[in-house]
Write a protein that holds these residues in place. Sequence first.
Motif, PDB file in Angstrom:
ATOM      1  N   LYS A  79       0.679  -1.249   0.303  1.00 39.14           N
ATOM      2  CA  LYS A  79      -0.007  -0.197  -0.158  1.00 39.14           C
ATOM      3  C   LYS A  79       0.877   0.996   0.173  1.00 39.14           C
ATOM      4  O   LYS A  79       2.149   1.294   0.871  1.00 39.14           O
ATOM      5  CB  LYS A  79      -1.217  -0.054   1.536  1.00 39.14           C
ATOM      6  CG  LYS A  79      -2.006   1.150   1.201  1.00 39.14           C
ATOM      7  CD  LYS A  79      -2.384   1.069   2.307  1.00 39.14           C
ATOM      8  CE  LYS A  79      -3.769   2.236   2.231  1.00 39.14           C
ATOM      9  NZ  LYS A  79      -4.395   1.826   3.674  1.00 39.14           N
ATOM     10  N   ILE A  80       0.270   2.152  -0.828  1.00 40.06           N
ATOM     11  CA  ILE A  80       1.051   3.475  -0.727  1.00 40.06           C
ATOM     12  C   ILE A  80       0.239   4.942  -0.702  1.00 40.06           C
ATOM     13  O   ILE A  80       0.008   4.605  -1.310  1.00 40.06           O
ATOM     14  CB  ILE A  80       1.768   3.518  -2.341  1.00 40.06           C
ATOM     15  CG1 ILE A  80       2.435   2.541  -2.837  1.00 40.06           C
ATOM     16  CG2 ILE A  80       2.751   4.731  -2.350  1.00 40.06           C
ATOM     17  CD1 ILE A  80       2.841   2.563  -3.630  1.00 40.06           C
ATOM     18  N   LYS A  81       0.783   5.003  -0.036  1.00 38.58           N
ATOM     19  CA  LYS A  81       0.221   6.791   0.714  1.00 38.58           C
ATOM     20  C   LYS A  81       0.622   7.869  -0.030  1.00 38.58           C
ATOM     21  O   LYS A  81       1.999   7.983  -0.573  1.00 38.58           O
ATOM     22  CB  LYS A  81       0.356   7.242   2.049  1.00 38.58           C
ATOM     23  CG  LYS A  81      -0.396   8.349   2.761  1.00 38.58           C
ATOM     24  CD  LYS A  81       0.349   8.690   3.821  1.00 38.58           C
ATOM     25  CE  LYS A  81      -1.165  10.008   4.031  1.00 38.58           C
ATOM     26  NZ  LYS A  81      -0.909   9.960   5.386  1.00 38.58           N
ATOM     27  N   LEU A  82      -0.553   8.367  -1.546  1.00 35.37           N
ATOM     28  CA  LEU A  82      -0.308   9.513  -1.703  1.00 35.37           C
ATOM     29  C   LEU A  82       0.020  10.793  -0.932  1.00 35.37           C
ATOM     30  O   LEU A  82      -0.345  11.116  -0.088  1.00 35.37           O
ATOM     31  CB  LEU A  82      -1.249   9.860  -2.467  1.00 35.37           C
ATOM     32  CG  LEU A  82      -1.038   8.788  -4.081  1.00 35.37           C
ATOM     33  CD1 LEU A  82      -2.091   9.200  -4.847  1.00 35.37           C
ATOM     34  CD2 LEU A  82       0.228   8.573  -4.653  1.00 35.37           C
ATOM     35  N   LYS A 293      -5.718   9.681 -10.314  1.00 37.68           N
ATOM     36  CA  LYS A 293      -6.038   8.434  -9.916  1.00 37.68           C
ATOM     37  C   LYS A 293      -6.234   7.932 -11.175  1.00 37.68           C
ATOM     38  O   LYS A 293      -6.862   8.223 -11.578  1.00 37.68           O
ATOM     39  CB  LYS A 293      -7.300   8.368  -9.011  1.00 37.68           C
ATOM     40  CG  LYS A 293      -8.081   8.999  -7.366  1.00 37.68           C
ATOM     41  CD  LYS A 293      -8.775   8.879  -7.081  1.00 37.68           C
ATOM     42  CE  LYS A 293      -8.241   9.176  -5.649  1.00 37.68           C
ATOM     43  NZ  LYS A 293      -9.618   9.651  -4.536  1.00 37.68           N
ATOM     44  N   ASP A 327      -0.364   1.297  -6.323  1.00 36.93           N
ATOM     45  CA  ASP A 327      -1.338   0.875  -5.998  1.00 36.93           C
ATOM     46  C   ASP A 327      -1.327   1.377  -4.423  1.00 36.93           C
ATOM     47  O   ASP A 327      -0.666   0.885  -3.812  1.00 36.93           O
ATOM     48  CB  ASP A 327      -1.037  -1.101  -4.915  1.00 36.93           C
ATOM     49  CG  ASP A 327      -2.621  -1.121  -4.865  1.00 36.93           C
ATOM     50  OD1 ASP A 327      -3.506  -0.649  -4.709  1.00 36.93           O
ATOM     51  OD2 ASP A 327      -2.383  -2.556  -4.315  1.00 36.93           O
ATOM     52  N   SER A 328      -2.553   2.419  -4.296  1.00 33.67           N
ATOM     53  CA  SER A 328      -2.623   3.004  -2.895  1.00 33.67           C
ATOM     54  C   SER A 328      -3.453   2.351  -1.480  1.00 33.67           C
ATOM     55  O   SER A 328      -3.343   2.666  -0.521  1.00 33.67           O
ATOM     56  CB  SER A 328      -3.263   4.575  -3.184  1.00 33.67           C
ATOM     57  OG  SER A 328      -4.216   4.740  -3.386  1.00 33.67           O
ATOM     58  N   ASP A 329      -4.071   1.425  -2.174  1.00 27.49           N
ATOM     59  CA  ASP A 329      -4.882   0.652  -0.621  1.00 27.49           C
ATOM     60  C   ASP A 329      -4.816  -0.759  -1.122  1.00 27.49           C
ATOM     61  O   ASP A 329      -5.218  -1.487  -0.031  1.00 27.49           O
ATOM     62  CB  ASP A 329      -6.536   1.009  -1.156  1.00 27.49           C
ATOM     63  CG  ASP A 329      -7.000   0.303  -2.870  1.00 27.49           C
ATOM     64  OD1 ASP A 329      -6.167  -0.309  -3.499  1.00 27.49           O
ATOM     65  OD2 ASP A 329      -7.937   0.680  -2.703  1.00 27.49           O
ATOM     66  N   TYR A 334      -2.978  -1.637  -9.823  1.00 23.42           N
ATOM     67  CA  TYR A 334      -2.927  -0.086 -10.071  1.00 23.42           C
ATOM     68  C   TYR A 334      -4.044   0.003  -9.929  1.00 23.42           C
ATOM     69  O   TYR A 334      -4.763   1.028 -10.216  1.00 23.42           O
ATOM     70  CB  TYR A 334      -1.980  -0.323 -11.052  1.00 23.42           C
ATOM     71  CG  TYR A 334      -0.928  -1.196 -10.828  1.00 23.42           C
ATOM     72  CD1 TYR A 334       0.194  -0.921  -9.694  1.00 23.42           C
ATOM     73  CD2 TYR A 334      -0.390  -2.138 -12.083  1.00 23.42           C
ATOM     74  CE1 TYR A 334       1.647  -2.036  -9.860  1.00 23.42           C
ATOM     75  CE2 TYR A 334       0.563  -3.153 -12.492  1.00 23.42           C
ATOM     76  CZ  TYR A 334       1.788  -2.680 -11.287  1.00 23.42           C
ATOM     77  OH  TYR A 334       2.627  -3.266 -10.698  1.00 23.42           O
ATOM     78  N   PHE A 336      -3.405   4.426  -8.687  1.00 26.00           N
ATOM     79  CA  PHE A 336      -2.325   5.892  -9.578  1.00 26.00           C
ATOM     80  C   PHE A 336      -1.415   5.674 -10.414  1.00 26.00           C
ATOM     81  O   PHE A 336      -0.984   4.691 -10.381  1.00 26.00           O
ATOM     82  CB  PHE A 336      -2.183   6.396  -8.027  1.00 26.00           C
ATOM     83  CG  PHE A 336      -1.053   6.188  -7.863  1.00 26.00           C
ATOM     84  CD1 PHE A 336       0.242   7.000  -7.427  1.00 26.00           C
ATOM     85  CD2 PHE A 336      -0.654   5.354  -6.793  1.00 26.00           C
ATOM     86  CE1 PHE A 336       1.527   6.753  -7.320  1.00 26.00           C
ATOM     87  CE2 PHE A 336      -0.152   4.497  -5.933  1.00 26.00           C
ATOM     88  CZ  PHE A 336       1.246   5.436  -6.487  1.00 26.00           C
ATOM     89  N   THR A 338       1.844   8.239 -12.085  1.00 23.13           N
ATOM     90  CA  THR A 338       2.563   9.291 -11.909  1.00 23.13           C
ATOM     91  C   THR A 338       3.194  10.281 -13.328  1.00 23.13           C
ATOM     92  O   THR A 338       3.764   9.904 -14.276  1.00 23.13           O
ATOM     93  CB  THR A 338       3.626   9.294 -10.417  1.00 23.13           C
ATOM     94  OG1 THR A 338       4.683   8.244 -11.238  1.00 23.13           O
ATOM     95  CG2 THR A 338       2.943   8.624  -9.923  1.00 23.13           C
TER      96      THR A 338
END
Length: 366
Positions: A79-82, A293, A327-329, A334, A336, A338
Motif C-alpha cells: 500500500k502506498i500513501k499519496l 487516480k 497501488d494506494s490501497d 494499480y 494511480f 505519476t
Amino acid sequence: MNTRVKRLVLPLGGAVIATGMIAASLTTAAAASSTAPVADGLATSQASALKTVAAWTAGNGKRLKAAAKFTADSAVQGKIKLGGGDAAPDGKTGVVPPIGQEKVTPTKVKNVNLPRTIGKVFFRLNGKDYWCSASSIQGKHRNLVATAGHCVYDVDSNRDTLDEWIFIPGYYQGKAPWGIYPGKSAYTHFDFGTYEDFDSDYAFVTVYNGVTADSWNSPKWEDAGRLGDNVGGQGFAWNQKIGQPVYAFGYPAGVHPDGDQPYSGHTPKYCYGKTTAAGVASAFKAEAQIAIKCSFTAGASGGPWIAQYSSTKRLGYINGVTSLVGDSDGNDRYDFATSPYFDSETYAVYTLASNLGSGPIAKPAS
C-alpha cells in the motif's frame, strides 16, 4: 531537481531506464550544470533513419506486431500513501499553444474524443522489441514528440539511447495511418541521464518527416511530411498549479499485481482526474512527482497528460507524461499513475528540442 525516493511504484515503461549523452552542441561547462539539458543522437543520418524504417517494416511489419509493452523488471506490492512530495513551481507559469485545429470552433460533446497526436514509440533493447506511449507536441519545426525519459534512454545497462527508435501516431494493429517517424535526437534533463532521477522522467525527441508506402515491404518510401502538419501538436504548459484536472492518454497493456489484464494495448485509453502530490518513491529517486487516480498498467508510459483538453479540437496542453504506476490501497490493483512535475527546467529542455529541425528522409510522392 531533487533526488527522490521510490516506494511501491512500477515504472510503466520498463525497468529503470534513462540516460543521455551530451551532444557536441552542448558545451562542457553547460554539461557540468545539473540543470543543463542533455542531448543524444538516435538515427543521426537520413540513411540510418531509412534503415531503421526498413528494419521495422520488413516481413510485412511482423516486428511491429510482435513488439511487447515495455514493462518493469519486478512486480510492485504493498500500500502506498499519496501526498507529501516536493512538487512545486520554480518560476512563472507559462504555456505554448497547440497546433493543428486552430480554426475548429469548440462545442460541447458527450464523449471524449481521443487526440490524433497520440501513438506508440517502438524501439529495440537487448535484442528485443518494445513499445511505449507518446504524443506529438508543438515545436518550431513541427517535428517533436513528448514521451517518458525511460522510453528513450536505457539506464539499466548504461547504454544511452535505445536502438531503432520510431514514432507511429495512431498506430493500430500494424497500421500507420499518418506514417512512420524515425527519431533523430533525444533531449532530457541532466539529472535523469546522470542520476536516473525519475523527477525528470521526460524526453522530447525530434523526428524526421514521416514516410509511407503502398505496403510495408515496399522498396520505395515516400515523404509523408512533417508530424505536426499531419496530426497537429499538443501545446506545452509548465509551472502549473497542482490540483488542476488533466486527461492522461496511453496504450496500457500489462497486468495488475493480482494477475488481471484489463487492457489489450491495441487501442489508446484515458484517465481523468485532478493532479495531486505523488509522494516519495525511493527506488526511482522520485521526490517531486505528481499523481492522478488511474488504473493504467504497463504500456502507458510516456503517454501525455493534457490540461484544458478540448474534445472538439482534440488539443490541449501537455503538462506531464506517465512515468510510474502504483497501488494506494493495497488491493493488488494499480490505482494511480505519476508524472514528473513540469517546471522551468522542463521548459528549458523542451525549448532546446523544439527549435531544432529534422528534414525528410525520402523523396516526395510523384
